[in-house]
Write a protein that holds these residues in place. Structure first.
Motif, PDB file in Angstrom:
ATOM      1  N   ILE A 125      -8.879  -0.483 -10.663  1.00  0.00           N
ATOM      2  CA  ILE A 125      -8.122   0.702 -11.081  1.00  0.00           C
ATOM      3  C   ILE A 125      -6.668   0.338 -11.337  1.00  0.00           C
ATOM      4  O   ILE A 125      -6.086   0.698 -12.371  1.00  0.00           O
ATOM      5  N   LYS A 126      -6.075  -0.398 -10.432  1.00  0.00           N
ATOM      6  CA  LYS A 126      -4.660  -0.732 -10.547  1.00  0.00           C
ATOM      7  C   LYS A 126      -4.416  -1.707 -11.704  1.00  0.00           C
ATOM      8  O   LYS A 126      -3.371  -1.659 -12.350  1.00  0.00           O
ATOM      9  N   ARG A 127      -5.387  -2.569 -11.974  1.00  0.00           N
ATOM     10  CA  ARG A 127      -5.250  -3.495 -13.092  1.00  0.00           C
ATOM     11  C   ARG A 127      -5.189  -2.744 -14.421  1.00  0.00           C
ATOM     12  O   ARG A 127      -4.536  -3.176 -15.374  1.00  0.00           O
ATOM     13  N   GLU A 128      -5.884  -1.581 -14.468  1.00  0.00           N
ATOM     14  CA  GLU A 128      -5.877  -0.764 -15.678  1.00  0.00           C
ATOM     15  C   GLU A 128      -4.651   0.135 -15.767  1.00  0.00           C
ATOM     16  O   GLU A 128      -4.462   0.847 -16.747  1.00  0.00           O
ATOM     17  N   GLY A 129      -3.819   0.115 -14.740  1.00  0.00           N
ATOM     18  CA  GLY A 129      -2.616   0.942 -14.739  1.00  0.00           C
ATOM     19  C   GLY A 129      -2.800   2.288 -14.084  1.00  0.00           C
ATOM     20  O   GLY A 129      -1.896   3.137 -14.141  1.00  0.00           O
ATOM     21  N   GLY A 130      -3.944   2.511 -13.455  1.00  0.00           N
ATOM     22  CA  GLY A 130      -4.181   3.776 -12.769  1.00  0.00           C
ATOM     23  C   GLY A 130      -3.410   3.856 -11.465  1.00  0.00           C
ATOM     24  O   GLY A 130      -3.012   2.832 -10.886  1.00  0.00           O
ATOM     25  N   LEU A 131      -3.186   5.081 -10.999  1.00  0.00           N
ATOM     26  CA  LEU A 131      -2.444   5.293  -9.760  1.00  0.00           C
ATOM     27  C   LEU A 131      -3.411   5.652  -8.631  1.00  0.00           C
ATOM     28  O   LEU A 131      -4.466   6.238  -8.863  1.00  0.00           O
ATOM     29  N   LEU A 132      -3.011   5.307  -7.410  1.00  0.00           N
ATOM     30  CA  LEU A 132      -3.881   5.478  -6.254  1.00  0.00           C
ATOM     31  C   LEU A 132      -3.192   6.300  -5.170  1.00  0.00           C
ATOM     32  O   LEU A 132      -2.128   5.933  -4.680  1.00  0.00           O
ATOM     33  N   ILE A 133      -3.823   7.420  -4.816  1.00  0.00           N
ATOM     34  CA  ILE A 133      -3.418   8.225  -3.662  1.00  0.00           C
ATOM     35  C   ILE A 133      -4.498   8.046  -2.608  1.00  0.00           C
ATOM     36  O   ILE A 133      -5.686   8.210  -2.895  1.00  0.00           O
ATOM     37  N   VAL A 134      -4.107   7.684  -1.407  1.00  0.00           N
ATOM     38  CA  VAL A 134      -5.063   7.425  -0.337  1.00  0.00           C
ATOM     39  C   VAL A 134      -4.915   8.472   0.761  1.00  0.00           C
ATOM     40  O   VAL A 134      -3.801   8.714   1.251  1.00  0.00           O
ATOM     41  N   ILE A 135      -6.022   9.111   1.125  1.00  0.00           N
ATOM     42  CA  ILE A 135      -6.079   9.986   2.302  1.00  0.00           C
ATOM     43  C   ILE A 135      -6.859   9.214   3.351  1.00  0.00           C
ATOM     44  O   ILE A 135      -8.057   8.960   3.192  1.00  0.00           O
ATOM     45  N   CYS A 136      -6.171   8.839   4.408  1.00  0.00           N
ATOM     46  CA  CYS A 136      -6.742   7.854   5.328  1.00  0.00           C
ATOM     47  C   CYS A 136      -6.206   8.077   6.730  1.00  0.00           C
ATOM     48  O   CYS A 136      -5.136   8.661   6.920  1.00  0.00           O
ATOM     49  N   GLY A 137      -6.950   7.602   7.710  1.00  0.00           N
ATOM     50  CA  GLY A 137      -6.532   7.755   9.096  1.00  0.00           C
ATOM     51  C   GLY A 137      -5.920   6.505   9.697  1.00  0.00           C
ATOM     52  O   GLY A 137      -5.665   6.460  10.901  1.00  0.00           O
ATOM     53  N   ASN A 138      -5.656   5.490   8.870  1.00  0.00           N
ATOM     54  CA  ASN A 138      -5.146   4.222   9.385  1.00  0.00           C
ATOM     55  C   ASN A 138      -4.089   3.675   8.440  1.00  0.00           C
ATOM     56  O   ASN A 138      -4.397   3.089   7.397  1.00  0.00           O
ATOM     57  N   ALA A 139      -2.832   3.836   8.807  1.00  0.00           N
ATOM     58  CA  ALA A 139      -1.721   3.418   7.950  1.00  0.00           C
ATOM     59  C   ALA A 139      -1.666   1.911   7.768  1.00  0.00           C
ATOM     60  O   ALA A 139      -1.066   1.414   6.804  1.00  0.00           O
ATOM     61  N   ALA A 140      -2.264   1.148   8.684  1.00  0.00           N
ATOM     62  CA  ALA A 140      -2.224  -0.316   8.584  1.00  0.00           C
ATOM     63  C   ALA A 140      -3.441  -0.876   7.850  1.00  0.00           C
ATOM     64  O   ALA A 140      -3.610  -2.087   7.747  1.00  0.00           O
ATOM     65  N   SER A 141      -4.302  -0.009   7.318  1.00  0.00           N
ATOM     66  CA  SER A 141      -5.539  -0.450   6.679  1.00  0.00           C
ATOM     67  C   SER A 141      -5.284  -1.084   5.318  1.00  0.00           C
ATOM     68  O   SER A 141      -4.217  -0.914   4.705  1.00  0.00           O
ATOM     69  N   SER A 142      -6.285  -1.801   4.842  1.00  0.00           N
ATOM     70  CA  SER A 142      -6.187  -2.444   3.529  1.00  0.00           C
ATOM     71  C   SER A 142      -6.009  -1.412   2.425  1.00  0.00           C
ATOM     72  O   SER A 142      -5.226  -1.619   1.490  1.00  0.00           O
ATOM     73  N   LEU A 143      -6.717  -0.313   2.531  1.00  0.00           N
ATOM     74  CA  LEU A 143      -6.625   0.727   1.510  1.00  0.00           C
ATOM     75  C   LEU A 143      -5.239   1.370   1.500  1.00  0.00           C
ATOM     76  O   LEU A 143      -4.659   1.586   0.419  1.00  0.00           O
ATOM     77  N   ALA A 144      -4.691   1.654   2.670  1.00  0.00           N
ATOM     78  CA  ALA A 144      -3.368   2.262   2.743  1.00  0.00           C
ATOM     79  C   ALA A 144      -2.299   1.349   2.156  1.00  0.00           C
ATOM     80  O   ALA A 144      -1.361   1.817   1.505  1.00  0.00           O
ATOM     81  N   ARG A 145      -2.442   0.049   2.367  1.00  0.00           N
ATOM     82  CA  ARG A 145      -1.450  -0.899   1.842  1.00  0.00           C
ATOM     83  C   ARG A 145      -1.461  -0.958   0.319  1.00  0.00           C
ATOM     84  O   ARG A 145      -0.452  -1.265  -0.306  1.00  0.00           O
ATOM     85  N   GLU A 146      -2.598  -0.660  -0.284  1.00  0.00           N
ATOM     86  CA  GLU A 146      -2.701  -0.699  -1.744  1.00  0.00           C
ATOM     87  C   GLU A 146      -2.251   0.609  -2.398  1.00  0.00           C
ATOM     88  O   GLU A 146      -2.109   0.680  -3.622  1.00  0.00           O
ATOM     89  N   ALA A 147      -2.014   1.628  -1.611  1.00  0.00           N
ATOM     90  CA  ALA A 147      -1.771   2.970  -2.154  1.00  0.00           C
ATOM     91  C   ALA A 147      -0.401   3.099  -2.799  1.00  0.00           C
ATOM     92  O   ALA A 147       0.589   2.531  -2.327  1.00  0.00           O
TER      93      ALA A 147
END
Length: 335
Positions: A125-147
């Motif tokens: 998604i990010k390679r295509e220029g899309g933006l990422l909003i993450v709803i997550c319970g772990n601020a240190a997670s891999s997904l949160a870091r990419e948001a």
């Protein structure tokens, strides 16, 4: 006697335990949602700004219980003015990723933030220029870091007594999604008419789309008399009209008054013999009325507020157009 009472005693103890457990669940989930209020700040506003500026659609993505939450959030966004749809994370890595364009915003939902399927999607998604909003319970997670924007939906504990089944965490994520949708609704100036266009079916659509002109009886079907009409003639007109009332109009066709069954009872109590009485002396003058452009639900509110069951319909100049009764509104399924 002891054996007879034992099952009831056991049932009572079991019921008490169940109620206590249910109360604990509700308390934990209520506290989880309440805690979100303190976290709303710059990140939440950034998410609002990104979605408002989005030239594509909002894609909500999740897996498992987070996927179920995501479906509901996407549906709420779509029905409140933000074009959105749900893509299952597992399906996305097997072809559905092609549904997402560079103009879209992805909302990824994951309590742990370590879902393999979501983490596979994010770089693409990010390679295509899309933006990422993450709803997550772990601020240190891999997904949160990419948001691009991280929305903290973390909870202290699950409501499950084993602290395992997603309960408080899914409730928190759902509430945060609702907060996002309603804030966007307000920012867009999304009103009742806009909402009706997204909900044309069922009782909600009827309430929001039906106007007085759609359910009123036209003037030709409304019993009408002048102020000089005698009560006998008025009662005959009322019986033919079947509305429990007669409207009284002046020479210009404007609403002069209304004569209802209640007016008849009051006049009988006061005057007794009404055979020589003109309706203009016993009618209710300047009755409540409504214009045909109003929503039918507004007619319901007016009638309930003033405890009336008939309502004349007039145009802006006060000229009679028709009338409606509560029965007409029931028949149209507005009530």
């Amino acid at each position: 006697m002891g054996q007879t009472g034992a099952p009831e005693a056991n049932f009572t103890a079991s019921a008490s335990r169940s109620i206590a457990m249910a109360q604990r669940v509700l308390q934990i989930e209520a506290e989880a949602v309440a805690a979100l209020q303190q976290r709303l700040g710059a990140d939440f506003l950034r998410a609002i700004d990104l979605i408002l500026a989005c030239r594509g659609r909002v894609i909500v993505c999740g897996l498992g219980k987070s996927g179920h939450v995501g479906r509901k959030i996407a549906a709420t966004l779509a029905s409140t003015g933000t074009p959105a749809y749900f893509v299952h994370a597992a399906e996305a890595v097997h072809g559905d990723l092609g549904m997402i364009t560079s103009n879209d915003i992805l909302i990824a939902i994951s309590n742990s933030g370590e879902s393999d399927e979501l983490l596979t999607i994010v770089p693409l998604i990010k390679r295509e220029g899309g933006l990422l909003i993450v709803i997550c319970g772990n601020a240190a997670s891999s997904l949160a870091r990419e948001a691009d924007v991280y929305l903290d939906a973390g909870v202290k504990e699950e409501a499950c007594s084993l602290n395992l089944a997603p309960t408080a965490s899914t409730t928190a994520a759902l509430a945060l999604g609702d907060a996002l949708a309603v804030a966007l609704l307000d920012a867009r100036g999304f009103g009742a008419a806009d909402f009706a266009r997204s909900h044309p079916g069922g009782s909600l659509g009827r309430r929001l789309l039906t106007h007085v002109r759609d359910v009123m009886r036209p003037l030709a079907q409304v019993p009408l008399v002048t102020e000089a009409a005698g009560i006998v003639d008025v009662l005959a007109a009322s019986s033919r009209g079947g509305m429990g009332m007669v409207l009284v109009q002046d020479a210009a066709g404007r609403l002069s008054g209304i004569f209802t069954d209640g007016d008849l009872r009051r006049a009988l109590q006061t005057l007794g013999d009404l055979r020589d009485t003109a309706v203009g002396t016993v009618m209710t003058r300047a009755p409540r009325s409504i214009v045909p452009e109003k929503l039918a639900v507004e007619a319901v509110q007016l009638m309930e507020e003033h405890k009336i069951s008939q309502l004349p319909v007039v145009d802006a100049a006060g000229t009679l157009c028709g009338a409606l009764t509560m029965h007409d509104l029931f028949r149209a399924k507005v009530v």
